[in-house]
Design an enzyme around this catalytic site. Sequence first.
Site, PDB file in Angstrom:
ATOM      1  N   HIS A 182      18.914   2.341   1.497  1.00  0.00           N
ATOM      2  CA  HIS A 182      19.263   1.450   2.616  1.00  0.00           C
ATOM      3  C   HIS A 182      18.020   1.074   3.431  1.00  0.00           C
ATOM      4  O   HIS A 182      18.126   0.772   4.624  1.00  0.00           O
ATOM      5  CB  HIS A 182      20.303   2.085   3.541  1.00  0.00           C
ATOM      6  CG  HIS A 182      21.560   2.511   2.854  1.00  0.00           C
ATOM      7  ND1 HIS A 182      22.659   1.694   2.736  1.00  0.00           N
ATOM      8  CD2 HIS A 182      21.891   3.671   2.233  1.00  0.00           C
ATOM      9  CE1 HIS A 182      23.620   2.340   2.083  1.00  0.00           C
ATOM     10  NE2 HIS A 182      23.167   3.525   1.755  1.00  0.00           N
ATOM     11  N   SER A 312      -3.379 -17.064   5.235  1.00  0.00           N
ATOM     12  CA  SER A 312      -2.937 -17.893   6.345  1.00  0.00           C
ATOM     13  C   SER A 312      -3.973 -18.965   6.645  1.00  0.00           C
ATOM     14  O   SER A 312      -5.175 -18.732   6.543  1.00  0.00           O
ATOM     15  CB  SER A 312      -2.711 -17.040   7.596  1.00  0.00           C
ATOM     16  OG  SER A 312      -2.426 -17.836   8.719  1.00  0.00           O
ATOM     17  N   LYS A 318      -5.801 -12.459   7.118  1.00  0.00           N
ATOM     18  CA  LYS A 318      -4.463 -12.119   6.635  1.00  0.00           C
ATOM     19  C   LYS A 318      -4.404 -12.306   5.122  1.00  0.00           C
ATOM     20  O   LYS A 318      -4.852 -13.314   4.585  1.00  0.00           O
ATOM     21  CB  LYS A 318      -3.413 -13.000   7.304  1.00  0.00           C
ATOM     22  CG  LYS A 318      -1.980 -12.520   7.120  1.00  0.00           C
ATOM     23  CD  LYS A 318      -1.033 -13.347   8.002  1.00  0.00           C
ATOM     24  CE  LYS A 318       0.365 -12.744   8.008  1.00  0.00           C
ATOM     25  NZ  LYS A 318       1.013 -12.880   6.701  1.00  0.00           N
ATOM     26  N   GLU A 325       5.742 -12.682  -4.468  1.00  0.00           N
ATOM     27  CA  GLU A 325       6.497 -13.807  -3.920  1.00  0.00           C
ATOM     28  C   GLU A 325       6.726 -14.891  -4.975  1.00  0.00           C
ATOM     29  O   GLU A 325       7.815 -15.467  -5.064  1.00  0.00           O
ATOM     30  CB  GLU A 325       5.764 -14.382  -2.714  1.00  0.00           C
ATOM     31  CG  GLU A 325       5.810 -13.475  -1.492  1.00  0.00           C
ATOM     32  CD  GLU A 325       4.949 -13.957  -0.342  1.00  0.00           C
ATOM     33  OE1 GLU A 325       5.031 -13.347   0.738  1.00  0.00           O
ATOM     34  OE2 GLU A 325       4.191 -14.940  -0.520  1.00  0.00           O
TER      35      GLU A 325
END
Length: 460
Positions: A182, A312, A318, A325
Amino acid sequence: MSQYRIEQDSMGELRVPADALYGAQTQRAIENFPISGLRMPAPFIRALALIKAAAAECNAELGLLAQDVAGAISQAARGIAAGEHADQFPVDVFQTGSGTSSNMNANEVIASLASALCGQTVNPNDHVNMGQSSNDVIPSALHLSAAMVLDDALLPALHHLQVTIDSRAESLDGLVKTGRTHLMDAMPVRMSQTLSGWSGQIQLAMRRLEDSRDRLHRLAQGGTAVGTGINAHPEFSARMAQKLSELTGLMLLPAANPFTALASQDTAVELSGQLKACACALMKIANDLRWMNSGPLAGLGEIELQALQPGSSIMPGKVNPVIPEAVMMAGAQVIGNDAAITTGGQHGNFELNVMLPMIAHNLLQSESLLATCARQLADKAIQTFRVNEDRLNDALARNPILVTALNPIIGYQKAAAIAKRAYAEGRPVLDIAAEDTDLSRDELSRLLDPARLTEGGIQE
């Protein structure tokens, strides 16, 4: 010189680009279906060309087609199968549901090339399409192309991914991390155990895909227009399967029931379902990698994926988990393709399915996406991630759920109270258990040892 020439088919005359190898029926399809700009995939064109080569050779062996004409057709078709003249197949995926436009596109291009090779007129219908119909050629090309991509690309890529996962698992076997259910802290697991779960998913995905092979290797070829085999030699179906087996190295057979093979696409729907399951496996692995990589300061930060590009346009420094992805997006596309294929499979009306080009396009795209993603995930994510051992150990030391190991000794309720206190006070569960139980610190250290807890069983 004129940019066009006049071609004629059964519906009349039509202007065709002067340098095009195709003829009137292909041109009609270009004009009728300016729908998506998507062309039939290269593996499908390859399969279509191999069918034409095999048909010419079989018809020559059966004495139905002159040897010189058959040889020219075979030579031209084999060239197309090798990737030649790819620009001569412009027909949109969203065309006539039988794929007649793509079949005639192949017939016309091959006829033009063969005519030049043998010095006589080769007819697209009478010679190149001899003993065939779009209604058995296109389902056969669908099965054949999907089978070739499965064996040549997808299964090897999944095998490579599994080997990569297993190799990393072996190298990381000594590292213990906090397990999660979970998304919440749970009992510890070894890094190798987490990766073994991924490996098992890929192994099962391969088995499911392999289980579809027998049905995928059955070809509709020989059923011609409605499954009766009209205008095809009685031996044509068996000879075609044998010839195509020789050309591809696959173990191909005629469809057990040609009426089933023309009217339904249940095997494509089955294979697509297995591809969807494979996509789910890759997405699960990609998601785990994203979560483990999250941070690096405010997330889990258990691993550091290879930095592949700036993350970014506005935040310097970043770095994002770009490979996971991309894999997840591809997986979503495969799931969407499956929905379309399932809908297409329902549209077998009487003696013919009429969504064949779309089914073929989506099926081949799904296979190709998964094959590429499996290799990228293996080579640019799993093989190259670095483990943050300090972060793993820190999280383990503060994990109150370790108290689960004391359940058989002190009972669930008392263990729960210790866990809650440890969490509330931000202290190691070992310290709280030493205060609230009669167990010695040495005994507690042994019972709560995270590495020992990954071995399962009752702690004594």
